[in-house]
Design an enzyme around this catalytic site. Structure first.
Site, PDB file in Angstrom:
ATOM      1  N   SER A 113       0.850  -1.203   0.000  1.00  0.00           N
ATOM      2  CA  SER A 113       0.000   0.000   0.000  1.00  0.00           C
ATOM      3  C   SER A 113       0.879   1.242   0.000  1.00  0.00           C
ATOM      4  O   SER A 113       2.024   1.202   0.447  1.00  0.00           O
ATOM      5  CB  SER A 113      -0.915  -0.013   1.225  1.00  0.00           C
ATOM      6  OG  SER A 113      -0.166  -0.305   2.394  1.00  0.00           O
TER       7      SER A 113
ATOM      8  N   GLU B   7       1.016   5.386   0.972  1.00  0.00           N
ATOM      9  CA  GLU B   7       0.367   6.446   1.751  1.00  0.00           C
ATOM     10  C   GLU B   7       0.591   7.815   1.091  1.00  0.00           C
ATOM     11  O   GLU B   7       1.696   8.146   0.675  1.00  0.00           O
ATOM     12  CB  GLU B   7       0.957   6.446   3.173  1.00  0.00           C
ATOM     13  CG  GLU B   7       0.288   7.444   4.089  1.00  0.00           C
ATOM     14  CD  GLU B   7       0.715   7.267   5.536  1.00  0.00           C
ATOM     15  OE1 GLU B   7       0.635   6.144   6.076  1.00  0.00           O
ATOM     16  OE2 GLU B   7       1.145   8.274   6.130  1.00  0.00           O
TER      17      GLU B   7
ATOM     18  N   ASP C  14      -2.004  13.045  16.505  1.00  0.00           N
ATOM     19  CA  ASP C  14      -1.087  13.733  17.414  1.00  0.00           C
ATOM     20  C   ASP C  14      -1.867  14.697  18.292  1.00  0.00           C
ATOM     21  O   ASP C  14      -2.842  15.305  17.864  1.00  0.00           O
ATOM     22  CB  ASP C  14       0.014  14.437  16.618  1.00  0.00           C
ATOM     23  CG  ASP C  14       1.008  13.402  16.086  1.00  0.00           C
ATOM     24  OD1 ASP C  14       1.314  12.442  16.822  1.00  0.00           O
ATOM     25  OD2 ASP C  14       1.449  13.541  14.933  1.00  0.00           O
TER      26      ASP C  14
ATOM     27  N   PHE D  83      12.659  12.872  10.654  1.00  0.00           N
ATOM     28  CA  PHE D  83      11.559  11.905  10.809  1.00  0.00           C
ATOM     29  C   PHE D  83      11.860  10.908  11.933  1.00  0.00           C
ATOM     30  O   PHE D  83      10.998  10.599  12.747  1.00  0.00           O
ATOM     31  CB  PHE D  83      11.319  11.145   9.509  1.00  0.00           C
ATOM     32  CG  PHE D  83      10.507  11.913   8.489  1.00  0.00           C
ATOM     33  CD1 PHE D  83       9.419  12.684   8.869  1.00  0.00           C
ATOM     34  CD2 PHE D  83      10.826  11.847   7.141  1.00  0.00           C
ATOM     35  CE1 PHE D  83       8.669  13.385   7.920  1.00  0.00           C
ATOM     36  CE2 PHE D  83      10.086  12.542   6.194  1.00  0.00           C
ATOM     37  CZ  PHE D  83       9.007  13.310   6.581  1.00  0.00           C
TER      38      PHE D  83
ATOM     39  N   HIS E 212       3.958  -1.176   3.641  1.00  0.00           N
ATOM     40  CA  HIS E 212       3.185   0.065   3.512  1.00  0.00           C
ATOM     41  C   HIS E 212       4.205   1.180   3.285  1.00  0.00           C
ATOM     42  O   HIS E 212       5.053   1.436   4.154  1.00  0.00           O
ATOM     43  CB  HIS E 212       2.388   0.306   4.806  1.00  0.00           C
ATOM     44  CG  HIS E 212       1.597   1.569   4.813  1.00  0.00           C
ATOM     45  ND1 HIS E 212       0.459   1.746   4.060  1.00  0.00           N
ATOM     46  CD2 HIS E 212       1.777   2.740   5.490  1.00  0.00           C
ATOM     47  CE1 HIS E 212      -0.039   2.956   4.279  1.00  0.00           C
ATOM     48  NE2 HIS E 212       0.747   3.581   5.140  1.00  0.00           N
TER      49      HIS E 212
HETATM   50  P1  FAD Z   1      -2.901   5.158  20.325  1.00  0.00           P
HETATM   51  O1  FAD Z   1      -2.889   3.759  19.903  1.00  0.00           O
HETATM   52  O2  FAD Z   1      -4.107   5.677  21.038  1.00  0.00           O
HETATM   53  O3  FAD Z   1      -1.598   5.362  21.257  1.00  0.00           O
HETATM   54  C1  FAD Z   1      -1.173   6.660  21.630  1.00  0.00           C
HETATM   55  C2  FAD Z   1      -0.412   6.605  22.945  1.00  0.00           C
HETATM   56  O4  FAD Z   1      -1.304   6.357  24.028  1.00  0.00           O
HETATM   57  C3  FAD Z   1       0.631   5.491  23.036  1.00  0.00           C
HETATM   58  O5  FAD Z   1       1.709   5.967  23.802  1.00  0.00           O
HETATM   59  C4  FAD Z   1      -0.090   4.364  23.759  1.00  0.00           C
HETATM   60  O6  FAD Z   1       0.796   3.497  24.468  1.00  0.00           O
HETATM   61  C5  FAD Z   1      -1.015   5.124  24.679  1.00  0.00           C
HETATM   62  N1  FAD Z   1      -2.330   4.469  24.863  1.00  0.00           N
HETATM   63  C6  FAD Z   1      -3.079   3.905  23.874  1.00  0.00           C
HETATM   64  N2  FAD Z   1      -4.253   3.437  24.379  1.00  0.00           N
HETATM   65  C7  FAD Z   1      -4.233   3.706  25.698  1.00  0.00           C
HETATM   66  C8  FAD Z   1      -5.173   3.479  26.750  1.00  0.00           C
HETATM   67  N3  FAD Z   1      -6.346   2.889  26.518  1.00  0.00           N
HETATM   68  N4  FAD Z   1      -4.833   3.898  28.015  1.00  0.00           N
HETATM   69  C9  FAD Z   1      -3.630   4.516  28.244  1.00  0.00           C
HETATM   70  N5  FAD Z   1      -2.700   4.751  27.265  1.00  0.00           N
HETATM   71  C10 FAD Z   1      -3.010   4.368  26.016  1.00  0.00           C
HETATM   72  N6  FAD Z   1      -1.258  11.075  12.606  1.00  0.00           N
HETATM   73  C11 FAD Z   1      -2.160  11.943  12.078  1.00  0.00           C
HETATM   74  O7  FAD Z   1      -2.419  12.994  12.678  1.00  0.00           O
HETATM   75  N7  FAD Z   1      -2.791  11.685  10.889  1.00  0.00           N
HETATM   76  C12 FAD Z   1      -2.588  10.542  10.198  1.00  0.00           C
HETATM   77  O8  FAD Z   1      -3.179  10.322   9.152  1.00  0.00           O
HETATM   78  C13 FAD Z   1      -1.632   9.595  10.727  1.00  0.00           C
HETATM   79  N8  FAD Z   1      -1.378   8.429  10.080  1.00  0.00           N
HETATM   80  C14 FAD Z   1      -0.526   7.511  10.663  1.00  0.00           C
HETATM   81  C15 FAD Z   1      -0.326   6.274  10.030  1.00  0.00           C
HETATM   82  C16 FAD Z   1       0.511   5.316  10.589  1.00  0.00           C
HETATM   83  C17 FAD Z   1       0.697   3.994   9.888  1.00  0.00           C
HETATM   84  C18 FAD Z   1       1.181   5.589  11.810  1.00  0.00           C
HETATM   85  C19 FAD Z   1       2.104   4.571  12.430  1.00  0.00           C
HETATM   86  C20 FAD Z   1       1.000   6.814  12.447  1.00  0.00           C
HETATM   87  C21 FAD Z   1       0.129   7.771  11.885  1.00  0.00           C
HETATM   88  N9  FAD Z   1      -0.110   9.005  12.504  1.00  0.00           N
HETATM   89  C22 FAD Z   1      -0.991   9.912  11.959  1.00  0.00           C
HETATM   90  C23 FAD Z   1       0.591   9.348  13.749  1.00  0.00           C
HETATM   91  C24 FAD Z   1      -0.272   8.981  14.988  1.00  0.00           C
HETATM   92  O9  FAD Z   1      -1.470   9.695  14.972  1.00  0.00           O
HETATM   93  C25 FAD Z   1       0.547   9.322  16.213  1.00  0.00           C
HETATM   94  O10 FAD Z   1       1.630   8.441  16.345  1.00  0.00           O
HETATM   95  C26 FAD Z   1      -0.259   9.432  17.515  1.00  0.00           C
HETATM   96  O11 FAD Z   1       0.562  10.079  18.479  1.00  0.00           O
HETATM   97  C27 FAD Z   1      -0.709   8.098  18.068  1.00  0.00           C
HETATM   98  O12 FAD Z   1      -1.742   7.558  17.342  1.00  0.00           O
HETATM   99  P2  FAD Z   1      -2.226   6.039  17.622  1.00  0.00           P
HETATM  100  O13 FAD Z   1      -3.406   5.807  16.794  1.00  0.00           O
HETATM  101  O14 FAD Z   1      -1.079   5.123  17.485  1.00  0.00           O
HETATM  102  O15 FAD Z   1      -2.631   6.178  19.157  1.00  0.00           O
END
Ligand code: FAD
Length: 285
Positions: free
Chosen positions: A8, A10, A102, A212, A262
């Site tokens: 895929s 991005e 973020d 990065f 990806h």
């Molecule tokens: P989560 O899985 O919620 O984790 C975030 C943090 O919180 C981690 O430290 C985790 O350990 C902790 N955590 C998770 N769940 C819990 C819980 N229930 N209780 C306590 N702590 C918890 N960012 C963008 O803004 N736009 C995008 O389109 C985008 N695309 C991305 C695509 C990929 C493939 C990746 C790897 C990252 C992308 N990001 C994007 C970055 C991402 O949004 C950031 O890394 C963000 O800080 C974390 O998102 P997450 O979904 O991994 O969060």
């Protein structure tokens, strides 16, 4: 039955008129190698909600390849996320990359405004409201998410997303292949069976690669950093070196069980296609 690796690409919604103008050609070039899908990023808090949608439509028009929106939830409300999901469903979207996004400046996950705090909340919400209408991909961090309190806690949080209903995961970029294999070993021990697709960032610049990696907490091996630094004024040599490092990374991953790759294209066709051409020599047919 042979399972073919899935690939895929991005993209992000372009932010300049030049970027908007260039995008259809980039999509057309990348579509030529027939990826499984294009995914399109989404600003945290829905900041480029329309940009994601417009880019999705551009992908559909110019490629015929599946278009997959990222959906971030931090700072958003159930009503806003529900409206977006309905819009995507109407547009024929079948797969979503579900993310927290973020955090807004000066907030923490629990103090951020909005009704979602973590990606597992979003995955649960999508399953509650749309059942299995969408395939859900989530983010994985082989080297730990930078805000996590420990690798163990971060892995437990990854597991929450899987238990909430994620079908697959895409990793943060990495250049240390052992981190991915270690992550897969931990998944196997924890009984997590979903495919985890390595996130691959082509190397095209010393400064950008360092930025990065530092930004997302990825280890850039010392020897790679030193070679890139030394080659930064010789663009051709740097591109060749970067290509050989990332090709070797991809080959090692695919030969040792990665289900596909990806690619973070940063809206540039050439670096990903150069990598693709080199890999075609060694990727199993
Ligand atoms: P989560 O899985 O919620 O984790 C975030 C943090 O919180 C981690 O430290 C985790 O350990 C902790 N955590 C998770 N769940 C819990 C819980 N229930 N209780 C306590 N702590 C918890 N960012 C963008 O803004 N736009 C995008 O389109 C985008 N695309 C991305 C695509 C990929 C493939 C990746 C790897 C990252 C992308 N990001 C994007 C970055 C991402 O949004 C950031 O890394 C963000 O800080 C974390 O998102 P997450 O979904 O991994 O969060």
């Amino acid at each position: 039955m042979t399972i073919h690796p899935a690939f895929s690409f991005e993209l992000f919604p372009p932010r300049t008129p030049e970027g908007v103008e260039k995008l259809p050609a980039v999509i057309g070039q990348l579509a030529g190698v027939r990826p499984d899908y294009f995914s399109i990023t989404h600003g945290a808090g829905g900041s480029d909600r329309d940009g994601t949608y417009e880019t999705l439509i551009t992908v559909v028009r110019h490629s015929g390849v599946e278009a997959v929106p990222h959906l971030t939830c931090v700072g958003s409300t159930r009503a806003k996320v529900a409206a977006l999901l309905d819009r995507y469903r109407e547009a024929g979207v079948k797969r979503i990359v579900a993310l927290r996004g973020d955090l807004p400046a000066d907030t923490t996950a629990s103090s951020a405004p909005g009704e979602f705090h973590y990606a597992n909340d979003l995955v649960s919400f999508i399953r509650e409201t749309h059942g299995n209408a969408f395939q859900i991909e989530v983010a994985a961090y082989p080297e730990m998410h930078p805000q996590a309190t420990s690798p163990g806690a971060d892995f437990d949080n990854f597991r929450r997303k899987v238990e909430a209903g994620a079908d697959a995961a895409l990793t943060q970029l990495f250049y240390n292949v052992d981190a991915y294999f270690d992550f897969m070993e931990r998944c196997s021990k924890a009984g997590i069976r979903i495919p985890v697709f390595p996130g691959i960032m082509p190397i095209t610049s010393f400064a950008r690669t360092v930025r990065f990696c530092d930004g997302c907490g990825a280890d850039l091996p010392r020897w790679v950093r030193l070679r890139l630094e030394q080659l930064q004024d010789d663009r051709e040599a740097l591109l060749d070196f970067g290509l050989s490092v990332v090709t070797r990374l991809c080959e090692t991953l695919l030969r040792n069980g990665a289900p596909g790759l990806h690619f973070y294209t940063i809206n540039q066709a050439e670096p990903t296609l150069r990598l693709w051409e080199k890999l075609a020599l060694s990727v199993p047919a």
